[in-house]
Design an enzyme around this catalytic site. Structure first.
Site, PDB file in Angstrom:
ATOM      1  N   PRO A  98      -6.399   3.841   1.819  1.00 18.39           N
ATOM      2  CA  PRO A  98      -6.690   5.093   2.521  1.00 18.39           C
ATOM      3  C   PRO A  98      -5.682   5.334   3.652  1.00 18.39           C
ATOM      4  O   PRO A  98      -5.406   4.417   4.437  1.00 18.39           O
ATOM      5  CB  PRO A  98      -8.103   4.879   3.081  1.00 18.39           C
ATOM      6  N   GLY A 100      -4.454   6.623   7.180  1.00 17.70           N
ATOM      7  CA  GLY A 100      -5.148   6.805   8.459  1.00 17.70           C
ATOM      8  C   GLY A 100      -6.467   6.056   8.491  1.00 17.70           C
ATOM      9  O   GLY A 100      -7.381   6.413   9.229  1.00 17.70           O
ATOM     10  N   SER A 105      -1.561   1.486   5.864  1.00 17.58           N
ATOM     11  CA  SER A 105      -1.031   2.148   4.663  1.00 17.58           C
ATOM     12  C   SER A 105       0.477   2.449   4.780  1.00 17.58           C
ATOM     13  O   SER A 105       1.244   2.206   3.841  1.00 17.58           O
ATOM     14  CB  SER A 105      -1.848   3.417   4.431  1.00 17.58           C
ATOM     15  N   ALA A 107       2.804   0.990   6.604  1.00 14.64           N
ATOM     16  CA  ALA A 107       3.629  -0.224   6.532  1.00 14.64           C
ATOM     17  C   ALA A 107       3.669  -0.756   5.100  1.00 14.64           C
ATOM     18  O   ALA A 107       4.719  -1.186   4.611  1.00 14.64           O
ATOM     19  CB  ALA A 107       3.098  -1.291   7.486  1.00 14.64           C
ATOM     20  N   ALA A 108       2.531  -0.689   4.396  1.00 14.54           N
ATOM     21  CA  ALA A 108       2.489  -1.218   3.024  1.00 14.54           C
ATOM     22  C   ALA A 108       3.399  -0.395   2.110  1.00 14.54           C
ATOM     23  O   ALA A 108       4.140  -0.954   1.289  1.00 14.54           O
ATOM     24  CB  ALA A 108       1.051  -1.208   2.504  1.00 14.54           C
ATOM     25  N   ASP A 149       1.209  -4.873  12.052  1.00 15.96           N
ATOM     26  CA  ASP A 149       0.955  -4.391  10.678  1.00 15.96           C
ATOM     27  C   ASP A 149       2.073  -4.831   9.746  1.00 15.96           C
ATOM     28  O   ASP A 149       1.821  -5.424   8.687  1.00 15.96           O
ATOM     29  CB  ASP A 149       0.855  -2.855  10.646  1.00 15.96           C
TER      30      ASP A 149
HETATM   31  C1  MEV Z   1      -2.943  -0.671  14.305  1.00 20.66           C
HETATM   32  O1  MEV Z   1      -3.164  -1.279  13.040  1.00 20.66           O
HETATM   33  C2  MEV Z   1      -3.110  -1.692  15.387  1.00 20.66           C
HETATM   34  C3  MEV Z   1      -2.893  -1.156  16.796  1.00 20.66           C
HETATM   35  O2  MEV Z   1      -3.073  -2.286  17.664  1.00 20.66           O
HETATM   36  C4  MEV Z   1      -1.519  -0.585  16.983  1.00 20.66           C
HETATM   37  C5  MEV Z   1      -0.414  -1.645  16.927  1.00 20.66           C
HETATM   38  O3  MEV Z   1      -0.668  -2.815  17.104  1.00 20.66           O
HETATM   39  O4  MEV Z   1       0.729  -1.214  16.743  1.00 20.66           O
HETATM   40  C6  MEV Z   1      -3.925  -0.107  17.177  1.00 20.66           C
END
Ligand code: MEV
Length: 311
Positions: A98, A100, A105, A107-108, A149
């Site tokens: 999904p 957002g 998503s 990064a993958a 991520d």
């Molecule tokens: C996003 O998956 C995780 C956050 O901590 C942002 C980040 O670490 O870049 C909200």
């Protein structure tokens, strides 16, 4: 023809605080995957990317500017790093992650795309090179990403992550079963990270204090994950982490409700995971209880649920 994939990720503890140098713990989530298939294209047709969500075809030109489009940017970064012109190739994306949803998503998709393109060029990128290129795309998506991520998704291992340091893996002393639930609400991480930044700049003493508390909690969580019988204590830490994230304004009424439903149906603890305000949540459960906790979450409005095991 080459097909390369990359998993989603789930943050167990420490999101948002990790942007400020505190540790966070995350794991790859293989039930959700981005895939990219590279197919040779007729001579002279250049490099195209067919999007997963909309089927739109993008053409990649060699460029020096940073484009607005993350897919084009990801491809251009690979071409630049490998000093190659755009090949005659079609990259077709598929993903069941999904967007957002707090699952990484973006990064993958970048990882799968960069793997496919570099392999098609005969120069597969090393983990380290890939990680640093994907981080650049993450900056386009998120503004000030911590790098967690891309790191979890590139190395496909649970990590204890501190921004700017080499990621550490850790021992899982007791098998952990999580129910992962998607709220179905798509939220941009750039927005939530930006909002926390504004709060932090306005009142550093207060919000900095919450961030340090999250950091201390993540260090405790790591030792509990490494211990052998700490389910209840770990569940409690998840609840506290969720409350601290709510204090950072990144929870939502729906996330609070779904976490409460998970606890009432027997989970040891539950928290939002990722950027928040929507996206996903995780609940630590006894394996026997996973089906009933999942059913309760779906009944309470979760769009989808999955199981994740860590051992
Ligand atoms: C996003 O998956 C995780 C956050 O901590 C942002 C980040 O670490 O870049 C909200």
């Amino acid at each position: 023809m080459y097909t390369y994939s990359a998993p989603a990720k789930v943050i167990l503890f420490g999101e948002h605080a990790v942007v400020y140098g505190e540790p966070a713990i995350a794991a790859p989530f293989a039930a959700l995957q981005a895939q990219v298939t590279a197919t040779p294209a007729p001579h002279g047709s250049g490099l195209s990317i067919i999007g997963a969500a909309n089927g739109v075809t993008l053409h990649v030109l060699p460029a020096n500017d940073t484009p607005d489009n993350a897919l084009i940017y990801a491809a251009q970064l690979v071409l630049k790093a490998l000093d190659k012109a755009p090949p005659d190739l079609t990259l077709e994306l598929r993903s069941n992650i999904p967007i957002g949803g707090g699952f990484g998503s973006g990064a993958a998709v970048s990882v799968a795309l960069m793997r496919a393109l570099s392999a098609a060029l005969g120069m597969p990128l090393s983990g380290e090179a890939l990680n640093s290129l994907v981080y650049k795309v993450e900056q386009l998506h998120h503004g000030t990403p911590s790098g967690i991520d891309n790191t979890v998704i590139v190395y496909e291992q649970p990590v204890y992550f501190v921004r700017g340091k080499a990621p550490e893996t850790f021992r899982v002393g007791m098998p952990l079963t999580f129910v992962v639930a998607d709220t179905g609400v798509s939220v941009s991480t750039r927005e939530t990270v930006g909002d926390v930044r504004r709060l932090y700049e306005r009142d550093q003493a207060h919000y900095g204090g919450i961030i340090s508390e999250i950091g201390a909690l993540v260090r405790r969580a790591r030792s509990m994950i490494e211990a052998s019988d700490a389910y209840e204590a770990l569940g409690e830490l998840m609840d506290v982490n969720h409350d601290l994230l709510r204090a950072l304004t990144v929870s939502s009424a729906q996330l609070d409700h779904l976490c409460a439903v998970a606890r009432e149906s027997g989970a040891y603890g539950a928290k939002l995971s990722g950027g928040g305000r929507g996206g996903c949540l995780i609940a630590l459960v006894e394996p026997d209880l996973a089906p009933s906790v999942s059913a309760a979450l779906r009944k309470a409005g979760a769009a989808q649920t999955w199981l994740m095991r860590l051992e």
